[in-house]
Design an enzyme around this catalytic site. Structure first.
Site, PDB file in Angstrom:
ATOM      1  N   ASP A 190      10.151  -7.975   0.984  1.00  0.00           N
ATOM      2  CA  ASP A 190      11.371  -9.079   0.034  1.00  0.00           C
ATOM      3  C   ASP A 190      12.607  -7.829  -1.441  1.00  0.00           C
ATOM      4  OD1 ASP A 190       8.495  -8.248  -0.979  1.00  0.00           O
ATOM      5  OD2 ASP A 190       9.369  -8.754  -3.900  1.00  0.00           O
ATOM      6  N   ASN A 204       0.455  -1.893  -3.258  1.00  0.00           N
ATOM      7  CA  ASN A 204       1.002  -1.099  -3.455  1.00  0.00           C
ATOM      8  C   ASN A 204       0.052  -0.169  -2.251  1.00  0.00           C
ATOM      9  OD1 ASN A 204       2.252  -1.997  -5.515  1.00  0.00           O
ATOM     10  ND2 ASN A 204       0.890  -0.977  -6.594  1.00  0.00           N
ATOM     11  N   TYR A 210      -1.769 -15.418  -4.470  1.00  0.00           N
ATOM     12  CA  TYR A 210      -0.324 -14.675  -3.933  1.00  0.00           C
ATOM     13  C   TYR A 210       0.589 -15.594  -3.409  1.00  0.00           C
ATOM     14  CZ  TYR A 210      -2.599 -10.880  -7.481  1.00  0.00           C
ATOM     15  OH  TYR A 210      -3.132 -10.047  -7.955  1.00  0.00           O
ATOM     16  N   PHE A 231      -3.850  -4.895  -0.095  1.00  0.00           N
ATOM     17  CA  PHE A 231      -2.413  -5.442  -1.532  1.00  0.00           C
ATOM     18  C   PHE A 231      -1.412  -4.350  -1.717  1.00  0.00           C
ATOM     19  CE2 PHE A 231      -6.559  -7.123  -3.712  1.00  0.00           C
ATOM     20  CZ  PHE A 231      -6.613  -8.084  -4.049  1.00  0.00           C
ATOM     21  N   ASN A 259       7.239  -0.837  -4.143  1.00  0.00           N
ATOM     22  CA  ASN A 259       5.726  -0.330  -3.470  1.00  0.00           C
ATOM     23  C   ASN A 259       6.072  -0.205  -2.661  1.00  0.00           C
ATOM     24  OD1 ASN A 259       5.437   0.554  -6.539  1.00  0.00           O
ATOM     25  ND2 ASN A 259       4.995  -0.802  -7.432  1.00  0.00           N
TER      26      ASN A 259
END
Length: 262
Positions: free
Chosen positions: A158, A133, A81, A131, A179
């Site tokens: 973002d 979420n 990522y 992560f 999220n």
């Protein structure tokens, strides 16, 4: 002249900066005279101030320690990522920490963490490694442990709804479908009253799925443009911590296109 008259005449004499002399030359001036003169400051305008005991001076000279700010960047951990649009919050935190000489080298609260000062303000940088979420698990734990007021938690993330490389600083708000922000708000017991710095990543081209779009890496040209955005972000955070939210928001928001102000 009797003792009372002597002390009265001493009290009417000005001794500029003599509070320094009393501490180092106690044997030269009677203690009774010291007590009288301690009521006066070396400041010329302070001679009319009400009497103040030495204990009061000691208390006022001790300022309470400043509460730390928490600066959080949202993203996903791992090389997969790295430099993707959804990780621009991580990238901004890295840029600010590097500019301030603070290393995010320790791991705690399920996050990469760095501590230091911006000016005289203590600051904690964090990049949750849960992560996206589940970002709130990490952020909520840090806030709870250090008892950081939510008004001093800046979350950077973002935003699909802002033009690419544009910034917007807001004092509060919802998650806007993000999220990571949804998770943070959930772990703040539903409170939305904390500042956030949104970084525009633009809209997906054509009919591309937004999920796929946010996981796309930036092009070389986009990264070059983002460098200027990161410089603005560094300055915005300095202003926020040292001069207040309003000045920082003016710096970030006022010179931007009108479509950001909706």
């Amino acid at each position: 002249m009797n003792v009372a008259a002597s002390l009265s005449s001493i009290a009417t004499v000005r001794f500029p900066n003599c509070h320094r002399c009393f501490r180092s030359s106690k044997t030269l001036i009677p203690s009774s005279s010291v007590r009288i003169m301690s009521q006066f400051s070396s400041s010329p305008s302070a001679s009319s101030a009400p009497p103040m005991s030495s204990n009061t001076v000691a208390v006022e000279s001790k300022k309470p320690p400043k509460q730390p700010w928490l600066i959080v960047g949202l993203g996903n951990p791992g090389k997969k990522y790295h430099s993707t649009r959804h990780n621009v919050g991580f990238d901004m935190v890295d840029a600010i920490a590097e500019a301030e000489g603070i290393s995010l080298s320790s791991v705690s609260f399920k996050a990469l963490v760095g501590k230091g000062l911006i000016g005289d303000v203590p600051v904690i940088f964090a990049k949750p490694q849960t992560f996206m979420n589940k970002s709130g698990e990490s952020v909520g734990s840090i806030v709870s442990y250090y008892k950081i007021p939510l008004k001093q938690v800046l979350v950077i993330f973002d935003d699909l709804d802002l033009p690419f490389a544009k910034l917007r600083l807001l004092p509060k708000g919802g998650h806007g479908g993000h999220n990571g922000m949804r998770s943070v708000i959930d772990h703040f017991k539903g409170s939305r009253d904390f500042p956030r710095l949104r970084i525009g990543i633009g809209r997906p081209p054509g009919k591309m799925d937004p999920v796929n779009f946010v996981l796309r890496p930036f092009t070389k040209q986009e990264l070059e443009e983002l460098n200027f955005t990161f410089q603005d972000g560094v300055e915005a955070v300095r202003i926020l911590l040292l001069e207040g939210f309003n000045k920082s928001a003016t710096f970030v928001n006022s010179a931007k296109p009108l479509e950001q102000c909706g």
